[in-house]
Design a protein around this motif. Structure first.
Motif, PDB file in Angstrom:
ATOM      1  N   VAL A  59      56.338  -5.138 -13.081  1.00 59.41           N
ATOM      2  CA  VAL A  59      56.877  -6.189 -12.356  1.00 59.41           C
ATOM      3  C   VAL A  59      57.032  -6.585 -11.643  1.00 59.41           C
ATOM      4  O   VAL A  59      57.562  -8.680 -11.428  1.00 59.41           O
ATOM      5  N   ILE A  60      56.912  -6.539 -10.117  1.00 54.10           N
ATOM      6  CA  ILE A  60      56.752  -7.195  -8.886  1.00 54.10           C
ATOM      7  C   ILE A  60      55.977  -8.234  -8.980  1.00 54.10           C
ATOM      8  O   ILE A  60      56.038  -9.136  -8.956  1.00 54.10           O
ATOM      9  N   THR A  61      54.611  -7.343  -9.089  1.00 55.61           N
ATOM     10  CA  THR A  61      53.573  -8.549  -9.964  1.00 55.61           C
ATOM     11  C   THR A  61      53.954 -10.078 -10.857  1.00 55.61           C
ATOM     12  O   THR A  61      53.365 -10.917 -10.553  1.00 55.61           O
ATOM     13  N   ARG A 113      65.195 -17.386 -12.573  1.00 56.94           N
ATOM     14  CA  ARG A 113      65.487 -16.718 -13.113  1.00 56.94           C
ATOM     15  C   ARG A 113      64.567 -14.577 -13.248  1.00 56.94           C
ATOM     16  O   ARG A 113      64.279 -13.870 -14.745  1.00 56.94           O
ATOM     17  N   GLY A 114      64.242 -14.426 -12.496  1.00 53.02           N
ATOM     18  CA  GLY A 114      63.497 -13.126 -12.364  1.00 53.02           C
ATOM     19  C   GLY A 114      64.166 -12.722 -11.190  1.00 53.02           C
ATOM     20  O   GLY A 114      65.300 -12.163 -10.716  1.00 53.02           O
ATOM     21  N   VAL A 115      63.477 -11.156 -10.779  1.00 54.16           N
ATOM     22  CA  VAL A 115      63.475 -10.292  -9.921  1.00 54.16           C
ATOM     23  C   VAL A 115      62.672 -10.786  -8.645  1.00 54.16           C
ATOM     24  O   VAL A 115      61.392 -10.744  -8.832  1.00 54.16           O
ATOM     25  N   ARG A 116      62.925  -9.815  -7.313  1.00 50.22           N
ATOM     26  CA  ARG A 116      61.924 -10.092  -6.496  1.00 50.22           C
ATOM     27  C   ARG A 116      62.748  -8.554  -5.733  1.00 50.22           C
ATOM     28  O   ARG A 116      63.467  -7.668  -5.591  1.00 50.22           O
ATOM     29  N   PRO A 117      61.283  -7.960  -5.504  1.00 48.14           N
ATOM     30  CA  PRO A 117      61.555  -5.938  -4.721  1.00 48.14           C
ATOM     31  C   PRO A 117      62.852  -6.354  -3.405  1.00 48.14           C
ATOM     32  O   PRO A 117      62.849  -7.407  -2.348  1.00 48.14           O
ATOM     33  N   THR A 118      63.636  -4.955  -3.037  1.00 50.36           N
ATOM     34  CA  THR A 118      64.255  -5.453  -1.823  1.00 50.36           C
ATOM     35  C   THR A 118      62.811  -4.671  -1.289  1.00 50.36           C
ATOM     36  O   THR A 118      61.787  -4.596  -1.628  1.00 50.36           O
ATOM     37  N   ASP A 119      63.508  -4.395   0.123  1.00 47.58           N
ATOM     38  CA  ASP A 119      63.007  -3.361   0.873  1.00 47.58           C
ATOM     39  C   ASP A 119      62.123  -2.348   0.371  1.00 47.58           C
ATOM     40  O   ASP A 119      60.829  -1.914   0.817  1.00 47.58           O
ATOM     41  N   ALA A 120      62.749  -1.140  -0.047  1.00 46.76           N
ATOM     42  CA  ALA A 120      62.566  -0.131  -0.614  1.00 46.76           C
ATOM     43  C   ALA A 120      61.760  -0.431  -1.795  1.00 46.76           C
ATOM     44  O   ALA A 120      60.798   0.441  -1.611  1.00 46.76           O
ATOM     45  N   GLY A 121      61.977  -1.959  -2.377  1.00 48.45           N
ATOM     46  CA  GLY A 121      60.949  -1.965  -3.620  1.00 48.45           C
ATOM     47  C   GLY A 121      59.666  -2.077  -3.160  1.00 48.45           C
ATOM     48  O   GLY A 121      58.688  -1.779  -4.066  1.00 48.45           O
ATOM     49  N   ARG A 122      59.656  -3.341  -2.762  1.00 40.27           N
ATOM     50  CA  ARG A 122      58.805  -3.212  -1.223  1.00 40.27           C
ATOM     51  C   ARG A 122      57.474  -2.040  -1.096  1.00 40.27           C
ATOM     52  O   ARG A 122      55.779  -1.926  -1.261  1.00 40.27           O
TER      53      ARG A 122
END
Length: 309
Positions: free
Chosen positions: A13-15, A54-63
């Motif tokens: 998802v992040i990529t 229209r998308g998503v980006r990671p939070t610090d925890a997601g990164r």
């Protein structure tokens, strides 16, 4: 407990930058990916993704979790490569138990062949004299053991025996012995000679004792030796005669004559002992068995051309 598969999905998802794009690339439905991300956030106890256009980006925890997912993905790829090499026999390890007289003549050339054909396979060698190596094979401490065992012996539960070589015994005589000029010697003609015992009691001595019994006598041992080279040195010194297996005869020392015997000819059966399930699971072991068979076959052909053949 964080699900590793969901971590890899987070990485996708992040990529790709969005749930929809990740779902399309992985051939999932967007709702399925969203459900997995919600479950992963519940496992992590913290928000991992936030909306961005229209998308998503990671939070610090997601990164942070994505970094670990990348490391895990790389390790999984390395593991898959390592498993493929192991399945193909390019790598692996085999633990071998062997006895002295097969070391130089059979084990060494077989391992040289194995190394040429499977250079990534590691071998662990350990002498089994005088212990019985079969418990090591059954318990998994050894993958293969070379043993002397009659072919008609009762089976051993969990062990498969692979015949390799029929190793005949040869008469080693002082060069001035009364029978030294004969091409082949009747075993009964040696009944009254002093004998040198070249093996300890057990499977390597049994064929000699059984052959002598069939010829109508029991050998009179005057010297006990558990080493074939030493036994031949005693023969050269004129202390008696000896029956030595061909693999143990090597290069006879000066002062002795080597002859075949008959009536009957003692023979010991050399076999490889492996666990019944091992060859299918260990390509490296199959390679070792093939190398041992090839070496034993070549040894048999070579022996047929020797002077005492």
């Amino acid at each position: 407990m964080i699900d590793v598969r969901r971590m890899q999905l987070l990485r996708a998802v992040i990529t790709s930058g969005s749930v929809t794009a990740a779902a399309r690339n992985l051939q999932y439905t967007p709702s399925a990916v969203s459900q997995q991300m919600a479950a992963l956030e519940k496992e992590a106890g913290i928000t991992l993704l936030e909306r961005s256009g229209r998308g998503v980006r990671p939070t610090d925890a997601g990164r942070l979790l994505n970094e670990y997912a990348t490391l895990i993905g790389d390790q999984i790829a390395e593991a898959e490569t390592a498993l493929a090499d192991l399945r193909a026999g390019r790598t692996g390890r085999v633990a071998i138990r062997y006895f002295t007289s097969v070391g130089a003549a059979l084990v060494a050339p077989a391992l040289a062949r194995l190394r040429r054909e499977h250079p990534g396979v590691r071998t662990e060698l350990k002498l089994s004299d005088p212990e019985d190596p079969l418990p090591d094979v059954k318990d998994g401490r050894a993958d293969l053991a070379l043993v002397v065992r009659p072919r008609d012996r009762s089976p051993v539960d969990g062990i498969r025996f692979v015949p390799l070589l029929e190793d005949r015994y040869l008469a080693v005589l002082p060069e001035d012995h009364r029978l030294a000029a004969q091409g082949e010697i009747e075993l009964s003609d040696l009944a009254d000679d002093p004998w040198i015992r070249s093996d300890r009691p057990g499977p390597c001595l049994d064929p000699v004792l059984e052959a002598c019994a069939s010829a109508g006598f029991s050998p009179g041992f005057v010297v006990e030796s558990e080493d074939h080279a030493t036994a031949q040195a005693f023969v050269a010194a004129g202390l008696g005669i000896a029956l030595i297996p061909e693999l143990g005869a090597g290069d006879p020392p000066p002062g002795v004559t080597v002859r075949r015997v008959r009536g009957p000819e003692p023979v010991r059966s050399i076999q490889a002992a492996v666990r019944e399930s091992s060859p299918a699971e260990q390509p490296a072991l199959r390679g070792l068995l093939d190398a041992l068979r090839t070496t034993a076959a070549a040894r048999t052909v070579t022996a047929q051309g020797l002077p005492y053949s």
